[in-house]
Design a protein around this motif. Structure first.
Motif, mmCIF file in Angstrom:
data_model
loop_
_atom_site.group_PDB
_atom_site.id
_atom_site.type_symbol
_atom_site.label_atom_id
_atom_site.label_comp_id
_atom_site.label_asym_id
_atom_site.label_seq_id
_atom_site.Cartn_x
_atom_site.Cartn_y
_atom_site.Cartn_z
ATOM 1 N N PHE A 134 0.882 -1.162 0.000
ATOM 2 C CA PHE A 134 0.000 0.000 0.000
ATOM 3 C C PHE A 134 0.921 1.213 0.000
ATOM 4 N N ILE A 135 0.757 2.085 -0.983
ATOM 5 C CA ILE A 135 1.677 3.212 -1.144
ATOM 6 C C ILE A 135 0.889 4.508 -1.178
ATOM 7 N N LEU A 136 1.333 5.492 -0.387
ATOM 8 C CA LEU A 136 0.761 6.838 -0.409
ATOM 9 C C LEU A 136 1.830 7.807 -0.887
ATOM 10 N N ASN A 137 1.501 8.552 -1.923
ATOM 11 C CA ASN A 137 2.384 9.591 -2.445
ATOM 12 C C ASN A 137 1.701 10.931 -2.208
ATOM 13 N N ILE A 138 2.392 11.859 -1.576
ATOM 14 C CA ILE A 138 1.822 13.183 -1.304
ATOM 15 C C ILE A 138 2.584 14.206 -2.145
ATOM 16 N N TYR A 139 1.813 14.954 -2.944
ATOM 17 C CA TYR A 139 2.364 15.949 -3.864
ATOM 18 C C TYR A 139 1.970 17.344 -3.416
ATOM 19 N N LYS A 145 5.073 18.358 -7.292
ATOM 20 C CA LYS A 145 6.300 17.677 -6.901
ATOM 21 C C LYS A 145 5.994 16.783 -5.696
ATOM 22 N N MET A 146 6.476 15.530 -5.748
ATOM 23 C CA MET A 146 6.276 14.631 -4.613
ATOM 24 C C MET A 146 7.115 15.135 -3.442
ATOM 25 N N ILE A 147 6.455 15.266 -2.281
ATOM 26 C CA ILE A 147 7.175 15.761 -1.106
ATOM 27 C C ILE A 147 7.223 14.728 0.019
ATOM 28 N N TRP A 148 6.383 13.691 -0.061
ATOM 29 C CA TRP A 148 6.366 12.668 0.986
ATOM 30 C C TRP A 148 5.850 11.373 0.383
ATOM 31 N N GLN A 149 6.407 10.252 0.820
ATOM 32 C CA GLN A 149 5.929 8.943 0.383
ATOM 33 C C GLN A 149 5.983 7.989 1.565
ATOM 34 N N GLY A 150 4.903 7.270 1.758
ATOM 35 C CA GLY A 150 4.851 6.252 2.801
ATOM 36 C C GLY A 150 4.320 4.963 2.217
ATOM 37 N N TRP A 151 4.733 3.834 2.783
ATOM 38 C CA TRP A 151 4.264 2.558 2.256
ATOM 39 C C TRP A 151 4.252 1.503 3.345
ATOM 40 N N ALA A 152 3.408 0.519 3.120
ATOM 41 C CA ALA A 152 3.341 -0.660 3.978
ATOM 42 C C ALA A 152 3.408 -1.864 3.060
ATOM 43 N N SER A 153 4.233 -2.833 3.413
ATOM 44 C CA SER A 153 4.331 -4.029 2.580
ATOM 45 C C SER A 153 4.406 -5.255 3.469
ATOM 46 N N GLY A 154 3.893 -6.335 2.948
ATOM 47 C CA GLY A 154 3.923 -7.589 3.681
ATOM 48 C C GLY A 154 2.814 -8.502 3.238
#
Length: 191
Positions: A134-139, A145-154
């Motif tokens: 699950f990926i969140l990209n904040i522009y 311009k992308m300024i933050w990215q968070g992700w969860a994997s598993g």
């Protein structure tokens, strides 16, 4: 020959330790990255949408899950003090999901110094599974311009009830956005 046996023992112990650590870890691993040149606390409004130009997984990327993800992100951002603004947001939060096929190799090292007497061997088994991300990209809206990215994997286990699905998605989005800063009161007095 003794060095090879010692090396194989060490490798077997490392594999077993790795399997135990993975078995004891949480289902989803969460991480993030950000642009350190941008003051993330300056923003106050946002909107949510699916990421553009992505291959959507037929299950995780379904219309039902897109709505769940969008609603969960909106709820978590509002809980952090940001205001939803569809027309002129300062931040655009885009989400995406994907699934990758993974394989885990397990080894049961049965070699011993007495293997010439008792026999022994190395049983190797493989375990195939799917890893979800699950990926969140904040522009930043004005520069796109992308300024933050968070992700969860598993490995994600499918919940059994509708409420469980929504709770799982909301909890995942909360975990991903945990490191994104709260909107501060002075943010609202600036503009």
């Amino acid at each position: 020959m003794k060095n090879i046996v010692k090396l194989m023992k060490s490798a077997g112990i490392a594999v077993v330790a790795g399997v135990l650590i993975m078995a004891c870890s949480q289902a989803l691993q969460v991480s993030y990255d950000y642009d350190s040149s941008v003051n993330l606390k300056q923003f106050k409004t946002f909107k949510v949408e699916a990421e553009h130009n992505m291959e959507s997984d037929p299950l995780l990327g379904s219309e039902l899950n897109r709505r769940r993800l969008g609603d969960a992100v909106k709820e978590v951002m509002e809980a952090k003090g940001y205001k939803y603004d569809q027309q002129s947001p300062e931040l655009i939060v885009r989400f995406m999901t994907d699934v990758k096929d993974r394989q885990q190799v397990r080894s049961n090292n049965m070699y011993s110094p007495y293997m010439w007497w008792y026999g022994g061997g190395n049983n190797i088994s493989t375990y195939n599974y799917q890893e979800s991300r699950f990926i969140l990209n904040i522009y930043q809206k004005n520069s796109d311009k992308m300024i933050w990215q968070g992700w969860a994997s598993g490995k994600v286990k499918a919940p059994t009830k509708k409420e469980d699905r929504e709770t799982m998605v909301k909890n995942t989005m909360t975990d991903i956005l945990r490191t994104f800063p709260q909107a501060t009161q002075d943010t609202y007095s600036r503009k």
